[in-house]
Design an enzyme around this catalytic site. Structure first.
Site, mmCIF file in Angstrom:
data_model
loop_
_atom_site.group_PDB
_atom_site.id
_atom_site.type_symbol
_atom_site.label_atom_id
_atom_site.label_comp_id
_atom_site.label_asym_id
_atom_site.label_seq_id
_atom_site.Cartn_x
_atom_site.Cartn_y
_atom_site.Cartn_z
ATOM 1 N N GLU A 30 0.852 -1.200 0.000
ATOM 2 C CA GLU A 30 0.000 0.000 0.000
ATOM 3 C C GLU A 30 0.882 1.242 0.000
ATOM 4 O O GLU A 30 1.627 1.495 0.945
ATOM 5 C CB GLU A 30 -0.937 -0.019 1.211
ATOM 6 C CG GLU A 30 -2.005 1.054 1.105
ATOM 7 C CD GLU A 30 -3.082 0.943 2.171
ATOM 8 O OE1 GLU A 30 -3.386 -0.182 2.621
ATOM 9 O OE2 GLU A 30 -3.616 1.988 2.556
ATOM 10 N N LYS A 66 -8.137 -1.231 10.876
ATOM 11 C CA LYS A 66 -7.378 -1.589 9.665
ATOM 12 C C LYS A 66 -6.191 -0.634 9.520
ATOM 13 O O LYS A 66 -5.069 -1.045 9.177
ATOM 14 C CB LYS A 66 -8.296 -1.522 8.434
ATOM 15 C CG LYS A 66 -7.689 -2.044 7.148
ATOM 16 C CD LYS A 66 -6.915 -1.026 6.357
ATOM 17 C CE LYS A 66 -6.420 -1.589 5.049
ATOM 18 N NZ LYS A 66 -5.558 -0.669 4.309
ATOM 19 N N ASP A 77 3.866 -14.030 12.040
ATOM 20 C CA ASP A 77 2.614 -14.534 11.471
ATOM 21 C C ASP A 77 1.519 -13.461 11.599
ATOM 22 O O ASP A 77 0.877 -13.335 12.633
ATOM 23 C CB ASP A 77 2.231 -15.813 12.252
ATOM 24 C CG ASP A 77 0.973 -16.459 11.721
ATOM 25 O OD1 ASP A 77 0.200 -15.797 10.994
ATOM 26 O OD2 ASP A 77 0.745 -17.638 12.044
ATOM 27 N N HIS A 116 -3.054 10.119 -0.268
ATOM 28 C CA HIS A 116 -3.175 8.796 -0.894
ATOM 29 C C HIS A 116 -2.967 8.877 -2.393
ATOM 30 O O HIS A 116 -2.212 8.115 -2.982
ATOM 31 C CB HIS A 116 -4.589 8.251 -0.638
ATOM 32 C CG HIS A 116 -4.626 7.255 0.470
ATOM 33 N ND1 HIS A 116 -5.540 6.242 0.523
ATOM 34 C CD2 HIS A 116 -3.857 7.122 1.560
ATOM 35 C CE1 HIS A 116 -5.321 5.529 1.611
ATOM 36 N NE2 HIS A 116 -4.324 6.047 2.256
HETATM 37 C C1 MEV Z 1 -6.242 3.015 4.654
HETATM 38 O O1 MEV Z 1 -5.349 1.972 4.346
HETATM 39 C C2 MEV Z 1 -6.390 3.162 6.150
HETATM 40 C C3 MEV Z 1 -7.400 4.185 6.619
HETATM 41 O O2 MEV Z 1 -8.667 3.921 6.031
HETATM 42 C C4 MEV Z 1 -7.463 4.076 8.113
HETATM 43 C C5 MEV Z 1 -8.541 4.912 8.748
HETATM 44 O O3 MEV Z 1 -9.561 5.221 8.098
HETATM 45 O O4 MEV Z 1 -8.375 5.232 9.940
HETATM 46 C C6 MEV Z 1 -7.015 5.565 6.173
#
Ligand code: MEV
Length: 435
Positions: free
Chosen positions: A83, A275, A291, A388
């Protein structure tokens, strides 16, 4: 699946024959396939052995983020992730927070767990009465397996008999706690548990009660709430003035706390929030050969420990002091397994000063907190897409087969513009001038 894909003995073929079979079956060019599938360096020889049916290696970017100040010591952390924005976000968080007192970390506990799951007909009272003698037998029988772990200061900490019959009829457990020192310990734990299952069976047999017992399975648990670490950042809110351009520290901290509070109560947001935490954790787990599936499974279960899935991090503002804290179970290894075999994981460990497992838990949790912080600051500040898409621009250009000159020109052109695939396509069509 066509019948031509129903091949027997595929795993017995050597790599070139596997590639030939793929080329034949999928009408691919053997020469082209061989060119990018076959690697013959010393790393390849090691990586080949890690899995089954290996025909190639799948390269991912290996990046480093220097400048993490953790408990007043400086670290450079390695990250493997596809990513594009993750490592940039981590490096930015390292810089920002290391200037604001750094990251703080403490390892809370390092116990691992596993269970022998079994069913018992009408015999619980007998087993309860005899549990002390069974426990002694379990420990004696497992001694040859735990001997070398004992020498390293680890081994079996406790064995408990758990009655689970209110959840499932006739269901019981031997719940075993382990100290696996610097090893993740999966093989050690599973070997001990399988031995204990045999001992349990033998114990019932010796007492002519084997017809009353059925062992179902013996396996470690990836839920490790007693192998846990806490990390946090804290600073006075006025130190954060203008961290987001034009925004006061007070506004930023309020928005950050609200964002974390939302993830505490709303599952849709909590999953994405967590995430973002695992963006940092998984990337460091991969770079160190740990792992990440086990880490993820255990982390998400911990996020739901009170029956509702919540944010793993917590924010507070007390007396003008902003604090963001992450408490997470991380069962890691710094010796054994892939960590000791793969040349790149060995390099990762060197980069971090060869930490012990309890210390790696701290570094990995800091990576989680750092990527959480970066994401939240972007989300409540300028939005996530600006950063991003800037990182993603290169991927779009690569996909559209842009030349190096076009890539350079595009980066300048899109500096202050909204980036989209259509926009980049249009730019490239008009960009003969950059050729
Ligand atoms: C993207 O990989 C992760 C985010 O979506 C985390 C979040 O929204 O806190 C930017």
């Amino acid at each position: 699946m066509t019948s031509s894909q129903n091949i027997k003995g595929f795993s017995k073929l050597n790599r070139q024959d596997k590639i030939n079979w793929l080329a034949r079956t999928f009408q691919l060019d053997t020469e082209v396939l061989s060119n990018w599938l076959v690697q013959d360096d010393s790393m390849a020889l090691i990586v080949d052995q890690l899995s089954e049916n290996t025909i190639a290696h799948f390269p991912f970017p290996y990046g480093v983020a220097p400048g993490f100040k953790i408990n007043n010591k400086w670290y450079t952390l390695p990250f493997v992730t596809e990513e594009s924005s993750v490592v940039a976000a981590l490096a930015k968080a390292a810089k920002t927070w290391s200037n604001l007192g750094g990251f703080h970390a403490e390892t809370i506990a390092t116990d691992k767990e596993g269970q022998v799951h079994f069913f018992l007909q009408d015999d619980y009272q007998w087993l309860k009465l005899n549990f002390d003698s069974l426990k002694e037998k379990l420990l004696t029988d497992v001694q040859p397996l735990s001997e070398s772990m004992n020498k390293r200061g680890g081994g079996i900490i406790d064995i408990r008999l758990l009655d689970k019959t209110t959840q499932l009829e006739n269901y019981f457990q031997l719940a075993v706690t382990f100290d696996t020192r610097d090893a993740m310990g999966a093989n050690f734990i599973n070997s001990c548990l399988e031995q204990m299952a045999s001992t349990l069976q033998a114990y019932f047999q010796t007492n002519s009660r084997s017809h009353l017992l059925e062992v179902n399975m013996a396996i470690l648990s990836n839920y490790t709430p007693n192998c846990k670490v806490r990390v946090w950042v804290e600073c006075s809110i006025d130190k954060l003035n203008d961290l987001v351009k034009g925004m006061s520290g007070e506004t930023l901290c309020r928005k950050l706390k609200n964002a974390v509070d939302i993830a505490q109560v709303d599952v849709s947001r909590a999953v994405t929030h967590n995430k973002g935490i695992f963006n940092g954790i998984d990337a460091l787990a991969l770079a160190t050969g740990n792992d990440w599936r086990a880490i993820e499974a255990g982390g998400h279960a911990y996020a739901a420990k009170d029956g509702k899935y919540r944010s793993l991090s917590k924010a507070t503002i007390t007396n003008n002091l902003f604090r963001l804290e992450l408490e997470i179970p991380l069962a890691l290894g710094t010796v054994g397994g892939v960590t000791s075999i793969h040349p790149m994981t060995k390099f990762s460990m060197q980069l971090m000063g060869n930490p012990a497992a309890a210390q790696l838990m701290q570094l990995m949790a800091v990576a989680g907190l750092a990527s959480n912080l970066s994401a939240l600051i972007a989300l409540v500040g300028t939005g996530i897409q600006k950063g991003h898409m800037k990182m993603h621009l290169n991927n779009i250009l690569t996909e559209l087969k842009a030349t190096d000159n076009q890539k350079q020109a595009a980066k300048v052109y899109f500096e202050n513009k909204t980036i989209s695939v259509a926009g980049v396509k249009a730019f490239l069509q008009n960009s003969n001038a950059y050729e």
